[in-house]
Scaffold this active site. Sequence first.
Site, PDB file in Angstrom:
ATOM      1  N   ASP A   1      10.839  -3.364  -2.681  1.00 24.82           N
ATOM      2  CA  ASP A   1      10.157  -2.195  -3.228  1.00 24.82           C
ATOM      3  C   ASP A   1       9.132  -1.752  -2.207  1.00 24.82           C
ATOM      4  O   ASP A   1       8.634  -2.557  -1.418  1.00 24.82           O
ATOM      5  CB  ASP A   1       9.451  -2.517  -4.548  1.00 24.82           C
ATOM      6  CG  ASP A   1       8.049  -3.072  -4.309  1.00 24.82           C
ATOM      7  OD1 ASP A   1       7.080  -2.298  -4.344  1.00 24.82           O
ATOM      8  OD2 ASP A   1       7.932  -4.297  -4.048  1.00 24.82           O
TER       9      ASP A   1
ATOM     10  N   GLY B   1      -1.838  -8.084  -9.421  1.00 29.64           N
ATOM     11  CA  GLY B   1      -2.701  -8.952  -8.627  1.00 29.64           C
ATOM     12  C   GLY B   1      -3.157  -8.314  -7.333  1.00 29.64           C
ATOM     13  O   GLY B   1      -4.329  -8.400  -6.961  1.00 29.64           O
ATOM     14  N   TYR B   2      -2.245  -7.631  -6.633  1.00 28.14           N
ATOM     15  CA  TYR B   2      -2.613  -7.019  -5.356  1.00 28.14           C
ATOM     16  C   TYR B   2      -3.689  -5.956  -5.552  1.00 28.14           C
ATOM     17  O   TYR B   2      -4.646  -5.866  -4.782  1.00 28.14           O
ATOM     18  CB  TYR B   2      -1.388  -6.406  -4.694  1.00 28.14           C
ATOM     19  CG  TYR B   2      -1.709  -5.711  -3.389  1.00 28.14           C
ATOM     20  CD1 TYR B   2      -1.878  -6.446  -2.211  1.00 28.14           C
ATOM     21  CD2 TYR B   2      -1.864  -4.329  -3.331  1.00 28.14           C
ATOM     22  CE1 TYR B   2      -2.195  -5.815  -1.017  1.00 28.14           C
ATOM     23  CE2 TYR B   2      -2.179  -3.691  -2.146  1.00 28.14           C
ATOM     24  CZ  TYR B   2      -2.351  -4.441  -0.995  1.00 28.14           C
ATOM     25  OH  TYR B   2      -2.665  -3.807   0.187  1.00 28.14           O
TER      26      TYR B   2
ATOM     27  N   GLN C   1       3.003 -17.282  -1.306  1.00 24.76           N
ATOM     28  CA  GLN C   1       1.948 -16.798  -0.436  1.00 24.76           C
ATOM     29  C   GLN C   1       1.803 -17.748   0.757  1.00 24.76           C
ATOM     30  O   GLN C   1       2.566 -18.689   0.897  1.00 24.76           O
ATOM     31  CB  GLN C   1       0.637 -16.672  -1.216  1.00 24.76           C
ATOM     32  CG  GLN C   1       0.607 -15.528  -2.221  1.00 24.76           C
ATOM     33  CD  GLN C   1       0.533 -14.155  -1.550  1.00 24.76           C
ATOM     34  OE1 GLN C   1       0.327 -14.022  -0.346  1.00 24.76           O
ATOM     35  NE2 GLN C   1       0.732 -13.108  -2.349  1.00 24.76           N
TER      36      GLN C   1
ATOM     37  N   CYS D   1      23.378  13.470   5.801  1.00 25.77           N
ATOM     38  CA  CYS D   1      22.863  13.022   4.498  1.00 25.77           C
ATOM     39  C   CYS D   1      23.480  13.844   3.370  1.00 25.77           C
ATOM     40  O   CYS D   1      23.663  15.055   3.498  1.00 25.77           O
ATOM     41  CB  CYS D   1      21.340  13.143   4.478  1.00 25.77           C
ATOM     42  SG  CYS D   1      20.580  12.611   2.915  1.00 25.77           S
TER      43      CYS D   1
ATOM     44  N   CYS E   1      22.115  14.124   0.266  1.00 24.00           N
ATOM     45  CA  CYS E   1      21.133  14.387  -0.787  1.00 24.00           C
ATOM     46  C   CYS E   1      21.055  15.881  -1.108  1.00 24.00           C
ATOM     47  O   CYS E   1      21.508  16.730  -0.327  1.00 24.00           O
ATOM     48  CB  CYS E   1      19.757  13.851  -0.391  1.00 24.00           C
ATOM     49  SG  CYS E   1      18.857  14.880   0.784  1.00 24.00           S
TER      50      CYS E   1
ATOM     51  N   ASP F   1       5.064  -5.277 -11.409  1.00 25.94           N
ATOM     52  CA  ASP F   1       4.161  -6.086 -10.606  1.00 25.94           C
ATOM     53  C   ASP F   1       3.030  -6.554 -11.520  1.00 25.94           C
ATOM     54  O   ASP F   1       2.652  -5.866 -12.460  1.00 25.94           O
ATOM     55  CB  ASP F   1       3.616  -5.258  -9.447  1.00 25.94           C
ATOM     56  CG  ASP F   1       2.891  -6.099  -8.409  1.00 25.94           C
ATOM     57  OD1 ASP F   1       2.784  -7.326  -8.605  1.00 25.94           O
ATOM     58  OD2 ASP F   1       2.435  -5.528  -7.415  1.00 25.94           O
TER      59      ASP F   1
ATOM     60  N   CYS G   1      19.289  17.988   1.714  1.00 21.74           N
ATOM     61  CA  CYS G   1      20.062  18.257   2.931  1.00 21.74           C
ATOM     62  C   CYS G   1      21.285  19.121   2.666  1.00 21.74           C
ATOM     63  O   CYS G   1      21.750  19.825   3.564  1.00 21.74           O
ATOM     64  CB  CYS G   1      20.464  16.935   3.586  1.00 21.74           C
ATOM     65  SG  CYS G   1      19.062  16.049   4.324  1.00 21.74           S
TER      66      CYS G   1
ATOM     67  N   HIS H   1      14.915  13.394  -0.401  1.00 29.00           N
ATOM     68  CA  HIS H   1      15.626  13.006   0.828  1.00 29.00           C
ATOM     69  C   HIS H   1      15.310  11.574   1.240  1.00 29.00           C
ATOM     70  O   HIS H   1      16.222  10.787   1.524  1.00 29.00           O
ATOM     71  CB  HIS H   1      15.280  13.947   1.976  1.00 29.00           C
ATOM     72  CG  HIS H   1      15.763  13.418   3.288  1.00 29.00           C
ATOM     73  ND1 HIS H   1      17.104  13.401   3.627  1.00 29.00           N
ATOM     74  CD2 HIS H   1      15.104  12.806   4.315  1.00 29.00           C
ATOM     75  CE1 HIS H   1      17.250  12.835   4.813  1.00 29.00           C
ATOM     76  NE2 HIS H   1      16.053  12.457   5.251  1.00 29.00           N
TER      77      HIS H   1
END
Length: 392
Positions: free
Chosen positions: A264, A94-95, A187, A302, A304, A91, A307, A333
């Site tokens: 993201d 800017g944000y 934007q 799940c 993962c 990124d 789990c 998870h």
Amino acid sequence: MRFELEKCCPDTSARAGMLSTPRGAVPTPVFAPVGTQATVKSLTPDDLTALGTTMVLANTYHLYLRPGIGVIEKLGGLHRFMGWSGPILTDSGGYQVFSLAHLRRVTDEGVLFRSHIDGSEHFLSPASCMSFQAALGSEIAMTLDECPPYGSDHATIKASVERTHLWANKCRESHHTPDQAVYGIVQGGTFLDLRRYSADVLASLDFDGYAIGGVSVGEPKELMYPVIEVTASVLPESKPRYLMGVGSPEDLVEAVSRGVDVFDSALPTRIARNGGLLTETGRVIIRNASYKDRDEAICPTCDCYTCRNFSAAYLHHLFRCEELLAYRLATIHNLRFVLRLMSRMRECIVEGTFRSFRESFVAAYRPADEGIRLAQKGKWLEAQRRKFTEAF
């Protein structure tokens, strides 16, 4: 850098594609976990690979302040620095700069701001933004854009859109790294006419890809979804579309159905650290007493590590005792849940069954209450602003 569409759903705008980068192929739609400061909190690069991660995000603003772009460049670039061999999207920062509120001054040349860490003064321009990301060595770099807060009037948003276009041009002109893609950022707030206008202008500049910025900044979803749909419909079909900062499961499904390819968000990892775990029927709070003696995985379907090995009761215990392992297991998870969701959507697009998948998902999944969600989002945004503005 290439993007090839593989399949488009005839009854929705959902699409499956392949983003080819110098560091590997990325099947889309894809979710990139957020590694703001060159790390996805509590996880190693090996963890990310095991979870099915194909691309991560890092933030230029934070890395510029700590440890410094020069340090990372001297140590061999961002991939070597953080031990991640796959593609990285950076990124522009800017944000974060625009979250500084009273600690910044914006002109057409760039942004003069004070660090939230030590109060030191810095200047970020379109050219330096591109230079920093080239030094980091990411596969995808973002242009510098202006992100006004939700609730700004049409005239204010229009002025910020024009500045975003000006900076996009300057970023494009100053970028000289052939193996790094550059994405322009659309934007326009919640004003659909400005979104169409911004998408048209940026499309004419022929960027490698396009991002939809300035969403999930406090607006209700009834306004966010039309913004996504209108913007995606104007952007070139042959280029990847990236929705910035959106990561709740219901939003991922709705945005994919509207033609978005890349996502993201820090949401899955942030709520994990606060005891919020994602399941097929919605988010649960593992700290609640109802999980004290539950002898089954938080999400039995799940696959993962969490789990497969631990009960909901154990996770409840870890969070109640504030053990560090709690944050790691919850993060594993939540990221696996989101990455599996993306993989499943891609399969359904390719098979031509995405519409029925979407209907089944919407019927089963209970999103967070909209009023509570907006209140929590407002508190989080205010906390971020205070962190940036009250430090000095």
